[in-house]
Design a protein around this motif. Structure first.
Motif, PDB file in Angstrom:
ATOM      1  N   ASP A 113     -52.133  -9.826  23.350  1.00 27.49           N
ATOM      2  CA  ASP A 113     -52.787  -9.770  22.041  1.00 27.49           C
ATOM      3  C   ASP A 113     -52.632  -8.358  21.456  1.00 27.49           C
ATOM      4  N   LYS A 114     -51.709  -8.252  20.498  1.00 28.31           N
ATOM      5  CA  LYS A 114     -51.398  -6.932  19.910  1.00 28.31           C
ATOM      6  C   LYS A 114     -52.592  -6.314  19.201  1.00 28.31           C
ATOM      7  N   ASN A 115     -53.428  -7.134  18.604  1.00 29.77           N
ATOM      8  CA  ASN A 115     -54.590  -6.604  17.886  1.00 29.77           C
ATOM      9  C   ASN A 115     -55.568  -5.930  18.851  1.00 29.77           C
ATOM     10  N   VAL A 116     -55.755  -6.534  20.014  1.00 25.35           N
ATOM     11  CA  VAL A 116     -56.621  -5.935  21.040  1.00 25.35           C
ATOM     12  C   VAL A 116     -56.003  -4.630  21.528  1.00 25.35           C
TER      13      VAL A 116
ATOM     14  N   LEU B 237     -45.609  -2.763  22.512  1.00 22.59           N
ATOM     15  CA  LEU B 237     -45.891  -1.328  22.591  1.00 22.59           C
ATOM     16  C   LEU B 237     -45.260  -0.572  21.425  1.00 22.59           C
ATOM     17  N   VAL B 238     -44.060  -0.975  21.056  1.00 17.57           N
ATOM     18  CA  VAL B 238     -43.391  -0.338  19.909  1.00 17.57           C
ATOM     19  C   VAL B 238     -44.169  -0.624  18.623  1.00 17.57           C
ATOM     20  N   GLU B 239     -44.561  -1.869  18.443  1.00 17.13           N
ATOM     21  CA  GLU B 239     -45.283  -2.249  17.217  1.00 17.13           C
ATOM     22  C   GLU B 239     -46.646  -1.579  17.121  1.00 17.13           C
ATOM     23  N   THR B 240     -47.240  -1.242  18.250  1.00 18.53           N
ATOM     24  CA  THR B 240     -48.545  -0.554  18.237  1.00 18.53           C
ATOM     25  C   THR B 240     -48.376   0.961  18.395  1.00 18.53           C
ATOM     26  N   GLU B 241     -47.136   1.427  18.215  1.00 12.76           N
ATOM     27  CA  GLU B 241     -46.800   2.852  18.105  1.00 12.76           C
ATOM     28  C   GLU B 241     -47.052   3.666  19.374  1.00 12.76           C
ATOM     29  N   PHE B 242     -46.802   3.052  20.515  1.00 17.04           N
ATOM     30  CA  PHE B 242     -46.710   3.822  21.761  1.00 17.04           C
ATOM     31  C   PHE B 242     -45.283   4.355  21.863  1.00 17.04           C
TER      32      PHE B 242
END
Length: 431
Positions: free
Chosen positions: A284-287, A322-327
């Motif tokens: 869950d990307k939002n979490v 991880l890329v989409e959440t800017e790690f």
């Protein structure tokens, strides 16, 4: 500059050759598909194709780096002067196997795209890996191949220059459960107490009461002892804290607990602090985004590094998230219960997404050992014997020796004095 002639320049080839020559060996390189340009080049050069042009340094190419998507590959492991290798290249090839295709196969985690049965928490099982099945999991083969290739090139081109990198040691403390009994709240403490009583764990009942009555410190609360130990050694150390809502797999202290929040901020004064992601956030990307944001707000620093719960890396979805959440960096590439190199390397590398045929902007830092892999050993000498071999190989190829420890094992009841073992390993391997 080393010039490589090939019949076709692809993303896969560029990615792999740059990792081997530039990142591992420190050799400047370039490609050409023009025979005239290759012949004119006076510096070191090699051909990577199906046939040599003349009698130059030649590696016969497998089809893997010129394909797209996933195909069913035959991987037959053979020997190269004592090193395991695969994708045999035949007699004409200066090197007896396609070192680029073999390296890409391991770095891209190609085998993890192929059909396999996941383990109980949804991971790629170590026993499914070619490295485990062929007994080379404990070898950073990509780096060893690279240095052996360099040796062969320097025999042909003595003037070939390379810039050596330095060996680096990193200690990671993974904190998914910061406290065994403290900071748990009344409901969770009573629930834990009843569970201990129901399972006749009377020692745990005593320990729980002692901590709750403040007669003794929580066994997992060893953070400042660790900070003091780290001050003794000039090494890179990192703490990864889980900062998530309670769930079946994530049972850390509440993120609203002020003492817990103060603990994280205090540790961040002395060490890099990043996110140990929750089990739920793995799908869950939002979490995931929220956990990253909350921890960053707490320590007033951007969170760029991640470690996945249970080292649960599922390619390519994990790295896309991880890329989409800017790690920018991940430290989960390894196996929890086996020592060795899941991607066949001890050098950080960028993730290559086979489904899109693009190198993703996230750097993977492979670890050599998670402390749970050491639980089966009965003496420090057994641990040293096993780990010394791996250390010597990483040192030999100037790689990154990354060890992952958990505050739980460091504070738990083990056969060995875990904290003493931890200190002795730092002293043994930091140089």
């Amino acid at each position: 500059m080393l010039l490589i002639f090939t019949h076709k320049i692809t993303n896969r080839l560029t990615y792999t050759a740059k990792q081997i020559f530039e990142k591992i060996l420190g050799v400047e390189m370039g490609f050409t598909t023009k025979v005239e340009e290759f012949i004119k080049h006076n510096g070191p050069k090699m051909t990577y194709s199906k046939q040599p042009l003349q009698n130059e340094f030649f590696i016969r190419s497998n089809d893997l780096l010129f394909e797209q998507g996933i195909n069913d590959l035959e991987v037959k492991v053979s020997d190269w002067d004592g090193l395991p290798c695969f994708f045999s290249a035949g007699d004409k090839s200066t090197v007896p196997f396609d070192v680029f295709s073999a390296s890409f196969f391991l770095l891209s985690r190609y085998e993890e795209y192929l059909p396999h049965v996941k383990d109980s928490v949804g991971r790629f099982p170590v026993k499914e890996s070619i490295a485990y099945q062929n007994d080379f999991l404990e070898l950073p083969v990509v780096d060893l191949w690279a240095y052996k290739l360099l040796e062969a090139l320097k025999d042909r081109f003595p003037d070939l220059e390379n810039k050596e990198k330095d060996y680096r040691f990193t200690s990671i403390i993974n904190v998914t459960t910061s406290h065994a009994y403290a900071m748990r709240g009344i409901a969770r403490s009573i629930g834990g107490l009843l569970l201990d009583l129901g399972n006749f764990r009377f020692r745990d009942v005593l320990d729980r009461f002692s901590v709750m009555m403040r007669l003794k410190k929580d066994p997992y609360d060893n953070f400042f002892e660790l900070v003091d130990i780290h001050k003794e050694f000039p090494i890179k150390t990192m703490f990864f804290f889980q900062f998530a809502k309670h769930s079946a797999h994530d049972k850390n202290v509440s993120t609203n607990n002020n003492k817990f929040r103060y603990l994280i901020k205090s540790v961040a004064d002395y060490s890099i602090v990043s996110l140990s992601t929750s089990f739920i956030s793995s799908y869950d990307k939002n979490v995931l985004r929220e956990e990253k944001k909350q921890l960053g707000n707490l320590i007033n620093r951007p969170i760029s590094y991640a470690r996945l719960r249970y080292n649960k890396v599922n390619v390519p979805a994990t790295y896309r998230n991880l890329v989409e959440t800017e790690f920018t960096d991940d430290f989960s590439m390894g196996y929890t219960h086996e020592i060795g190199f899941r991607a066949g390397t001890c050098t950080p590398f960028y993730f290559y997404d086979i489904n899109t045929e693009v190198r993703q902007p996230i750097k993977i830092h492979p670890f050599a050992m998670h402390d749970y892999a050491l639980v089966k050993y009965k003496s420090k000498e057994e641990v040293y014997e096993k780990m010394d071999k791996v250390y010597r190989l990483v040192k030999q190829v100037k790689g990154d020796f990354i060890l992952v420890f958990s505050n739980e094992l460091l504070g738990g009841k083990q056969q060995l004095d875990w904290m003493e073992l931890y200190q002795s390993l730092l002293k043994r391997y930091y140089v």
